[in-house]
Motif scaffolding. Sequence first.
Motif, short mmCIF file in Angstrom:
data_model
loop_
_atom_site.label_atom_id
_atom_site.label_comp_id
_atom_site.label_asym_id
_atom_site.label_seq_id
_atom_site.Cartn_x
_atom_site.Cartn_y
_atom_site.Cartn_z
N GLN A 1 0.84 -1.20 0.00
CA GLN A 1 0.00 0.00 0.00
C GLN A 1 0.87 1.25 0.00
OE1 GLN A 1 -3.39 -0.55 0.32
NE2 GLN A 1 -4.08 1.54 0.38
N SER A 2 1.89 1.25 0.86
CA SER A 2 2.70 2.47 0.95
C SER A 2 4.11 2.25 0.41
CB SER A 2 2.74 2.97 2.39
OG SER A 2 3.21 1.97 3.25
N GLY A 3 4.35 1.13 -0.28
CA GLY A 3 5.59 0.98 -1.02
C GLY A 3 6.68 0.15 -0.36
N ASN A 4 6.52 -0.23 0.93
CA ASN A 4 7.59 -0.98 1.59
C ASN A 4 7.83 -2.33 0.91
OD1 ASN A 4 7.65 1.09 3.38
ND2 ASN A 4 6.53 0.04 4.99
N SER A 5 6.75 -3.08 0.71
CA SER A 5 6.90 -4.42 0.11
C SER A 5 7.40 -4.29 -1.32
CB SER A 5 5.56 -5.15 0.11
OG SER A 5 4.98 -5.09 1.37
N GLU A 6 6.93 -3.26 -2.00
CA GLU A 6 7.34 -3.08 -3.40
C GLU A 6 8.85 -2.82 -3.46
OE1 GLU A 6 5.38 0.14 -5.35
OE2 GLU A 6 6.33 -0.28 -7.27
N SER B 1 2.06 -6.84 2.58
CA SER B 1 1.77 -6.18 3.85
C SER B 1 0.31 -6.38 4.22
CB SER B 1 2.07 -4.68 3.73
OG SER B 1 1.19 -4.11 2.79
N THR B 2 -0.05 -5.94 5.42
CA THR B 2 -1.44 -6.04 5.89
C THR B 2 -1.96 -4.65 6.17
OG1 THR B 2 -1.02 -8.19 6.88
CG2 THR B 2 -2.89 -6.97 7.74
N TRP B 3 -3.21 -4.38 5.80
CA TRP B 3 -3.80 -3.06 6.03
C TRP B 3 -5.17 -3.16 6.66
CZ3 TRP B 3 -1.87 1.93 5.22
CH2 TRP B 3 -0.51 1.92 4.91
C1 LIG Z 1 -3.95 2.21 8.41
C2 LIG Z 1 -3.01 1.06 8.63
C3 LIG Z 1 -3.51 -0.19 8.91
C4 LIG Z 1 -2.66 -1.26 9.15
N1 LIG Z 1 -3.18 -2.48 9.51
C5 LIG Z 1 -2.35 -3.48 9.86
C6 LIG Z 1 -2.87 -4.72 10.34
O1 LIG Z 1 -4.07 -4.93 10.48
N2 LIG Z 1 -2.00 -5.69 10.66
C7 LIG Z 1 -0.64 -5.52 10.55
O2 LIG Z 1 0.10 -6.45 10.89
N3 LIG Z 1 -0.11 -4.36 10.08
C8 LIG Z 1 -0.93 -3.33 9.74
N4 LIG Z 1 -0.41 -2.15 9.30
C9 LIG Z 1 1.06 -1.99 9.16
C10 LIG Z 1 1.55 -2.17 7.70
O3 LIG Z 1 1.31 -3.47 7.24
C11 LIG Z 1 3.06 -1.90 7.71
O4 LIG Z 1 3.25 -0.52 7.94
C12 LIG Z 1 3.76 -2.30 6.43
O5 LIG Z 1 5.16 -2.11 6.57
C13 LIG Z 1 3.29 -1.51 5.22
O6 LIG Z 1 3.91 -2.06 4.08
P1 LIG Z 1 3.55 -1.57 2.59
O7 LIG Z 1 4.15 -0.20 2.45
O8 LIG Z 1 4.21 -2.54 1.68
O9 LIG Z 1 2.07 -1.56 2.43
C14 LIG Z 1 -1.25 -1.08 9.06
C15 LIG Z 1 -0.74 0.18 8.74
C16 LIG Z 1 -1.61 1.25 8.54
C17 LIG Z 1 -1.02 2.60 8.27
#
Ligand SMILES: Cc1cc2nc3c(=O)[nH]c(=O)nc-3n(C[C@H](O)[C@H](O)[C@H](O)COP(=O)(O)O)c2cc1C
Length: 659
Positions: A137-142, A183-185
């Motif tokens: 979602q925010s680029g870390n996994s990418e 990632s998880t959101w």
């Molecule tokens: C709004 C929001 C919701 C999130 N929900 C979860 C969650 O339910 N479980 C979890 O383990 N991490 C959760 N995270 C943490 C993200 O998975 C973590 O920041 C991850 O490094 C983001 O990676 P990405 O940039 O590849 O998406 C959440 C982060 C945010 C900002």
Amino acid sequence: MDFMAIFSVFIDDGCIVCDACEEAAPDIFEVTEDTCFIKPDARLDGGYDRNIGKSGLKPDVVSSLSDDIFDAADACPVDVIIVVEGTGEEVPEAAEEAAPEPEVEIVPEESVEITGDDLESLLTAGDRTMSILFGSQSGNSEELAAKFAKQATDYGLDAAVHDMDGFDLSALPGMKRVLIICSTWGEGEMPDNAEELWLQASSDSAPNLSGVNFSILALGDTSYEFYCQSGKDWDDRLQHLGATRLLDRVDCDVDYDSSAAAWAIDALAVMAAVDGSGQFHENQVEAIKDRVSGAAAAGAAGEDGFTVPETAAEVIQAEISIFRYDPVSATTGKDTWVCALPGHMSVLESLRALKETHDGTLTFRDGPSDDPATAISVNGRLILPGSVRLDSVAPIRDGGLRLRIEPLPSFDVVRDLVVDHWPLERGRESSKPWMVAATREGADTAQGVVGTMDPSTADILHSITDFCSAPLLHSCSDATPHSEAYLGPAVLARTWARINDPRSSESSIVGMQDVMDSKEGIKAETDLASIRRQNGSARIIADALLDARTSTLSRGGFNGRHGKHVWWYSWSVKSSGRVNDTVIYRQVLGPMGLLGNLFSGVTARMVFGFTRTGGNVFNGMLGMLAPPAGIGKMPKQFNSSVDHHHEVVAIFNEVDGRF
Ligand SMILES: Cc1cc2nc3c(=O)[nH]c(=O)nc-3n(C[C@H](O)[C@H](O)[C@H](O)COP(=O)(O)O)c2cc1C
Ligand code: SF4
């Protein structure tokens, strides 16, 4: 029939969504948000995707629209429209019906019996492709996917990175080596770009994956209830569909760098130990790791073990857009250059190269690689350009890099990338940054009497002020662009360090606390998350600023607008024994604010805006009382009891003398 006609058309990786194909052949191509699809009406299988499976086109489409398809392929600037031609026999006569399964004889590659001697052939022979899928979602996994794909070449693997969005699930069974980084959101949900693929993969019609070897890296945050849930879901699902897990899933918390790197070393080694036929040679994994780490060590020391070898980095095709401002004509704009640059070149060196070869008027602050004044923004990331290499500043896609270089936010621009640092200097001056030392005991040494300090205190004080660039830290704050008077995190971090410095005199501490408590002080900071997100010591600095804010609020008896919210919130916890997140919304908005939300359209936006992805409109009846907390795709409200209530009461009584 033996004429050559179009049999099929599909879109390869790398579409830049320029719309040219849709203009040339609107009945065939439809450009989506991030790729291009072959329309269902044109295809024998009625599918709607990039048609990687090369489904044939309907005969009437072939006879009437072939020219348009060729025109579209010619018009595609990145040549990703692939037209498959055939003799015409491939096109079945009963075209409207489902396409017959092509009879393809699958000749399995020979499995190789590996001995220690032919490790070389394992790592080089046969199919060495590997796929890395990312859900982000925010680029870390990418970013991790791109990094590990590069690393994979050391393991003799030919890695391709796939965005889960638009990924064709039917291609997965044909892949022998698959890594998933996801990632998880939300509350344990998939990131947006993975939702569609997950729906397909978790449906009953998902394909059998018995030939797939996989491993999962899950990114998450332990402070969430459903920690790394998406990664866990993929892990279970792939196994359920028959794929073979070669390495256990690794779940990463917010500090994911080291655990992700450790996973990659293991995951790439096990994937490398899969031969061209898909057979896993477990006994070769350690040998592969030794070989890769040995090669790295040899590379670092040079062949004779002493000299440092020349490191030749790959040349990268870079498209660099730079913000321009000419103070004489008061014009702003953007210049874009496309050039081939070595990946190991720093961003600062690339600016110098552009200035030298393309535009001598390009203006930026130059200096040594660690010069704090050189800080700029690249693709929204704040960096010291002399210390960041081109190949690590942003993900490289299809061998190319796109950079958007801008001046630091929060400062006025003098010219192009040069900003005026004076407001920061003035703020520093007004914070009285000089040391007024207390009289205290010293140690008598051969060099004379010196002041001593406990090492752990010295370490803490150092880490609070250990930032690479004050202008960069100042720009990290979300508040500095909007408040000229606000002193900013760089000045306040130093002030906080001196407040806690045992060498500071009592009277100077009082003066610094006044600075901290003033309206230009820490209460003007809106959200420390924007500081915490930066690399390096940002987390420590954000924690220190949070301590500074707590100290300011408690000194003020939790009075004033900021203190009141904290006070009421703690009070509700103290008196009810429960943590309830709607309380804070009510405290902030008040009854009139809640009503105002209804009329100003905020509530409506929450309902319609946040539920586009299909989440429930209301998370529960509480949503009726306290929008936006309970409405739309927002995290569910919590209302849970506090385990150590007596401790909360004690803390509350400590911070609030009035109770
Ligand atoms: C709004 C929001 C919701 C999130 N929900 C979860 C969650 O339910 N479980 C979890 O383990 N991490 C959760 N995270 C943490 C993200 O998975 C973590 O920041 C991850 O490094 C983001 O990676 P990405 O940039 O590849 O998406 C959440 C982060 C945010 C900002
Ligand atoms: S012309 Fe090529 S790059 Fe442009 S949208 Fe179509 S497929 Fe994508």
